[in-house]
Design a protein around this motif. Structure first.
Motif, PDB file in Angstrom:
ATOM      1  N   GLU A  81       0.819  -1.211   0.000  1.00 42.59           N
ATOM      2  CA  GLU A  81       0.000   0.000   0.000  1.00 42.59           C
ATOM      3  C   GLU A  81       0.853   1.262   0.000  1.00 42.59           C
ATOM      4  O   GLU A  81       0.563   2.231  -0.708  1.00 42.59           O
ATOM      5  CB  GLU A  81      -0.930   0.003   1.205  1.00 42.59           C
ATOM      6  N   LYS A  82       1.917   1.262   0.784  1.00 43.01           N
ATOM      7  CA  LYS A  82       2.799   2.431   0.850  1.00 43.01           C
ATOM      8  C   LYS A  82       4.131   2.167   0.153  1.00 43.01           C
ATOM      9  O   LYS A  82       5.132   2.831   0.422  1.00 43.01           O
ATOM     10  CB  LYS A  82       3.038   2.818   2.306  1.00 43.01           C
ATOM     11  N   GLY A  83       4.119   1.221  -0.774  1.00 38.85           N
ATOM     12  CA  GLY A  83       5.340   0.841  -1.462  1.00 38.85           C
ATOM     13  C   GLY A  83       5.757   1.830  -2.539  1.00 38.85           C
ATOM     14  O   GLY A  83       4.986   2.699  -2.961  1.00 38.85           O
ATOM     15  N   LYS A  84       6.999   1.664  -2.993  1.00 37.24           N
ATOM     16  CA  LYS A  84       7.567   2.563  -4.009  1.00 37.24           C
ATOM     17  C   LYS A  84       8.396   1.765  -4.997  1.00 37.24           C
ATOM     18  O   LYS A  84       9.037   0.774  -4.634  1.00 37.24           O
ATOM     19  CB  LYS A  84       8.447   3.617  -3.326  1.00 37.24           C
ATOM     20  N   LEU A  85       8.371   2.187  -6.249  1.00 41.95           N
ATOM     21  CA  LEU A  85       9.207   1.600  -7.290  1.00 41.95           C
ATOM     22  C   LEU A  85      10.128   2.678  -7.832  1.00 41.95           C
ATOM     23  O   LEU A  85       9.662   3.731  -8.277  1.00 41.95           O
ATOM     24  CB  LEU A  85       8.351   1.016  -8.415  1.00 41.95           C
ATOM     25  N   ILE A  86      11.424   2.433  -7.756  1.00 42.85           N
ATOM     26  CA  ILE A  86      12.416   3.331  -8.347  1.00 42.85           C
ATOM     27  C   ILE A  86      12.879   2.693  -9.650  1.00 42.85           C
ATOM     28  O   ILE A  86      13.392   1.577  -9.661  1.00 42.85           O
ATOM     29  CB  ILE A  86      13.622   3.536  -7.415  1.00 42.85           C
ATOM     30  N   THR A  87      12.680   3.385 -10.752  1.00 47.14           N
ATOM     31  CA  THR A  87      13.119   2.873 -12.045  1.00 47.14           C
ATOM     32  C   THR A  87      14.032   3.898 -12.705  1.00 47.14           C
ATOM     33  O   THR A  87      13.764   5.105 -12.660  1.00 47.14           O
ATOM     34  CB  THR A  87      11.924   2.530 -12.961  1.00 47.14           C
ATOM     35  N   MET A  88      15.129   3.434 -13.276  1.00 47.16           N
ATOM     36  CA  MET A  88      16.119   4.357 -13.830  1.00 47.16           C
ATOM     37  C   MET A  88      16.577   3.939 -15.223  1.00 47.16           C
ATOM     38  O   MET A  88      16.635   2.751 -15.549  1.00 47.16           O
ATOM     39  CB  MET A  88      17.311   4.478 -12.877  1.00 47.16           C
ATOM     40  N   ASP A  89      16.879   4.950 -16.021  1.00 42.44           N
ATOM     41  CA  ASP A  89      17.319   4.732 -17.398  1.00 42.44           C
ATOM     42  C   ASP A  89      18.147   5.938 -17.821  1.00 42.44           C
ATOM     43  O   ASP A  89      17.954   7.039 -17.297  1.00 42.44           O
ATOM     44  CB  ASP A  89      16.106   4.563 -18.325  1.00 42.44           C
ATOM     45  N   VAL A  90      19.059   5.729 -18.757  1.00 49.13           N
ATOM     46  CA  VAL A  90      19.896   6.832 -19.231  1.00 49.13           C
ATOM     47  C   VAL A  90      19.334   7.501 -20.492  1.00 49.13           C
ATOM     48  O   VAL A  90      19.852   8.523 -20.930  1.00 49.13           O
ATOM     49  CB  VAL A  90      21.339   6.353 -19.520  1.00 49.13           C
ATOM     50  N   ASN A  91      18.268   6.949 -21.061  1.00 45.94           N
ATOM     51  CA  ASN A  91      17.742   7.441 -22.335  1.00 45.94           C
ATOM     52  C   ASN A  91      16.795   8.614 -22.118  1.00 45.94           C
ATOM     53  O   ASN A  91      15.607   8.432 -21.834  1.00 45.94           O
ATOM     54  CB  ASN A  91      17.032   6.310 -23.080  1.00 45.94           C
TER      55      ASN A  91
END
Length: 212
Positions: A81-91
């Motif tokens: 419920e209080k979760g987070k997703l960190i997603t990263m890319d150089v484009n």
């Protein structure tokens, strides 16, 4: 080399849960407007990632290699419920396209999308990390693994895409840099006693690791 029969893959897709309307649109728009649409996780792999995330119900997911955001949206389906997703890319060129789909999703406030080089960005992330998905520069898989392993909680899961590399990893005459790097990485994980491992021939190969 096609490592999975197309008919079998289609049958598996038809007998898996459906994509959301937003994911269908993202799939369609990626194929119509973005180069190398094969990089998209797609329906079957996306349902697998969603399934795993829902089993774990993670508070923190880290993804390296956002592309157009399909896999991130699938993984986000399983967030706590209080979760987070960190997603990263150089484009940087795909940022506005990708962000538009994140902003329209029900997970907009849970997705932290960063245009950044993962080898420098990972050190800024505080653990514990529950789930990692790596689908980026294949030659850097080993580096990402080393930077992340101590941040992943015991029992946490790490999934790496494209580990079969269209079957090139078993071709004796395939000696390009990416193939060599993948062979080395796969062996590195096999020999690492800190993780349990299973390699699955889904699409282009997924390596699943569980930190002990």
């Amino acid at each position: 080399m096609e490592i999975v029969n197309e008919g079998i893959e289609e049958y598996a897709r038809l007998h898996s849960g459906p994509e959301s309307d937003l994911l269908k649109e993202l799939n369609r728009e990626t194929h119509a407007m973005v180069m190398q649409p094969r990089m998209l996780s797609g329906h079957l792999q996306g349902r697998f990632l969603s399934f795993i995330a829902k089993l774990i119900n993670p508070n923190l997911i880290v993804e390296i290699g956002t592309y157009t955001g399909y896999s991130a949206l699938c993984l986000a389906e399983g967030l706590a419920e209080k979760g987070k997703l960190i997603t990263m890319d150089v484009n940087e060129e795909l940022e506005s396209f990708t962000r538009s789909f994140f902003d329209r999703s029900e997970f907009a406030l849970k997705i932290d999308y960063r245009i950044a080089d993962a080898q420098f960005e990972i050190e800024k992330i505080d653990g514990p990390i529950d789930l990692v998905f790596i689908d980026a520069d294949k030659k850097s898989n080993g580096l990402y693994f080393d930077l992340l392993i101590d941040k992943i909680r015991p029992g946490g899961i790490l999934i790496i895409d494209n580990v079969l590399w269209s079957g090139k990893v078993i071709e004796e005459n395939a000696n390009d840099k990416s193939t060599k790097a993948l062979r080395d990485f796969n062996q590195k994980c096999l020999e690492d006693s800190r993780v349990e491992k299973v390699m699955l021939p889904i699409r282009d190969g997924l390596l699943m690791l569980r930190k002990k």
